[in-house]
Scaffold this active site. Structure first.
Site, PDB file in Angstrom:
ATOM      1  N   TYR A  96     -60.959 -12.125   6.467  1.00  0.00           N
ATOM      2  CA  TYR A  96     -61.664 -12.520   7.694  1.00  0.00           C
ATOM      3  C   TYR A  96     -63.068 -11.921   7.695  1.00  0.00           C
ATOM      4  O   TYR A  96     -63.356 -10.959   6.982  1.00  0.00           O
ATOM      5  CB  TYR A  96     -60.906 -12.067   8.946  1.00  0.00           C
ATOM      6  N   CYS A  97     -63.955 -12.506   8.491  1.00  0.00           N
ATOM      7  CA  CYS A  97     -65.266 -11.906   8.796  1.00  0.00           C
ATOM      8  C   CYS A  97     -65.447 -11.991  10.309  1.00  0.00           C
ATOM      9  O   CYS A  97     -64.474 -11.897  11.059  1.00  0.00           O
ATOM     10  CB  CYS A  97     -66.392 -12.558   8.001  1.00  0.00           C
ATOM     11  N   TRP A  98     -66.665 -12.165  10.785  1.00  0.00           N
ATOM     12  CA  TRP A  98     -66.887 -12.144  12.228  1.00  0.00           C
ATOM     13  C   TRP A  98     -66.286 -13.360  12.914  1.00  0.00           C
ATOM     14  O   TRP A  98     -65.522 -13.258  13.868  1.00  0.00           O
ATOM     15  CB  TRP A  98     -68.380 -12.033  12.522  1.00  0.00           C
ATOM     16  N   SER A 104     -66.567 -14.583   4.876  1.00  0.00           N
ATOM     17  CA  SER A 104     -65.176 -14.600   4.419  1.00  0.00           C
ATOM     18  C   SER A 104     -64.894 -15.870   3.615  1.00  0.00           C
ATOM     19  O   SER A 104     -64.102 -15.849   2.660  1.00  0.00           O
ATOM     20  CB  SER A 104     -64.221 -14.504   5.601  1.00  0.00           C
ATOM     21  N   TYR A 125     -62.757 -12.171  13.130  1.00  0.00           N
ATOM     22  CA  TYR A 125     -62.463 -11.010  13.980  1.00  0.00           C
ATOM     23  C   TYR A 125     -62.598 -11.356  15.458  1.00  0.00           C
ATOM     24  O   TYR A 125     -61.835 -10.852  16.286  1.00  0.00           O
ATOM     25  CB  TYR A 125     -63.397  -9.845  13.641  1.00  0.00           C
TER      26      TYR A 125
END
Length: 353
Positions: A96-98, A104, A125
């Protein structure tokens, strides 16, 4: 192998299904909060993300994307060489990323091209955080709390630790918050986590509890230092059965001098913290405390703080907020020793259904 996606609400109960949880955000974003157990493989590091953001705004998006792609490719290559070479074909990462976008996605695409079964958290996230907050509100009221009440210095935290050592389910909010929950409760050299991190730690702890067994927790106000206890948890605690922990004043002073030994070793720091009470207790009173601390009469000041400041405030707050305190089970400690705490923990566990 194609990359799969998983809604954040479905990822919450399935973290154990994955071999590695990878946070592709920057080091600072990861430190602020992250999915429990996640390792940090930044697609762009702190400095690079600022560089690309500046290029995006001051030049144009196309140039920023070219530069970002070059930096991301190098970073991802380094992560693969460092962490992935020895991974078997069946390795299953969750990434995952933001917001589940470029950072990601780039890492997941390359890992998928290698042949790994990669799963992305939909919405990243940001979606995870929203799902966690909702789930925390759902879980908190489902548990059976036993709230340990008692004035400052009565040994509530020590009893919690003794209960944990005896196998009880314990929620140590002050431990998670890195704060002892008072004006003087800041722990030197131990910054508090972010509110988001605190919420994640509370959620991770609660979801590991067996709802058929009691959870012992210390009575707290709505805030532990700068951190707010989640509302659903606070409401559940305040409606729960209480334990009235009692310890003599002499033992309470001795316990506090042990637990706050940094004030004993650094009287000037203690005096600085006492100044925070000026508005509540008055300048003349606080200056009197400071004079006595500087004269080596710290135990005397601690006793006065207990009897004339903390005890009245605590008693009023407990009776106002914890609705079952009037029917609390009294648990008297013989002293502040580990043996006394262990004995009390055993008695509480023996009498708890």
């Amino acid at each position: 192998m194609p990359v799969q996606t998983l809604p954040a609400t479905e990822a919450l109960p399935r973290l154990a299904d994955f071999d590695t949880i990878i946070d592709a955000r920057t080091e600072d974003e990861h430190a602020l909060d992250h999915v429990p157990g996640a390792v940090n493989w930044p697609t762009l590091d702190n400095v690079q993300r600022i560089e690309i953001g500046t290029l995006y705004k001051q030049v144009n998006p196309f140039e920023a994307k070219k530069r970002g792609a070059a930096l991301s490719a190098r970073n991802i290559a380094a992560h693969i060489e460092r962490e992935v070479i020895d991974k078997p074909r069946g390795w299953r990462p969750l990434v995952y990323c933001w917001r589940g976008g470029n950072r990601s996605g780039a890492l997941a695409t390359i890992l998928g091209a290698i042949g790994f079964q990669v799963t992305l958290i939909e919405g990243g996230y940001k979606a995870w955080r929203a799902a966690l907050v909702d789930d925390l509100e759902r879980i908190a009221p489902t548990l059976r709390y036993r709230v340990i009440c008692g004035p400052t210095g009565s040994g509530k935290t020590r009893l919690l630790h003794a209960l944990a050592a005896e196998g009880a389910q314990v929620l140590d909010l002050e431990g998670l918050a890195c704060h002892r929950s008072s004006v003087l409760g800041h722990l030197p050299g131990q910054p508090q986590p972010s509110q988001k991190r605190f919420d994640s730690l509370v959620w991770s702890t609660l979801k590991g509890f067996d709802p058929d067994r009691p959870v012992f927790v210390e009575s707290e106000s709505k805030k532990v230092g700068n951190l707010r206890v989640p509302d659903a948890l606070m409401d559940a605690m305040r409606a729960s059965p209480c334990i009235d922990l009692q310890l003599s004043d002499v033992e309470r002073v001795a316990l506090l001098l042990e637990d706050y030994d940094f004030f004993v070793r650094d009287p000037e720091h203690f005096c600085q913290r006492l100044q925070a009470l000026t508005e509540l207790r008055g300048r003349e009173t606080v200056l009197g405390w400071i004079d006595r601390v500087q004269a080596g009469r710290t135990p005397e000041v601690v006793l006065e703080l207990l009897l004339h400041h903390y005890d009245p405030m605590y008693a009023a707050s407990i009776r106002r907020n914890f609705v079952q305190f009037a029917q609390a089970r009294v648990q008297a400690l013989t002293d502040r020793s580990d043996a006394s705490m262990t004995a009390a923990a055993g008695q509480l566990l023996a009498g708890t259904d």
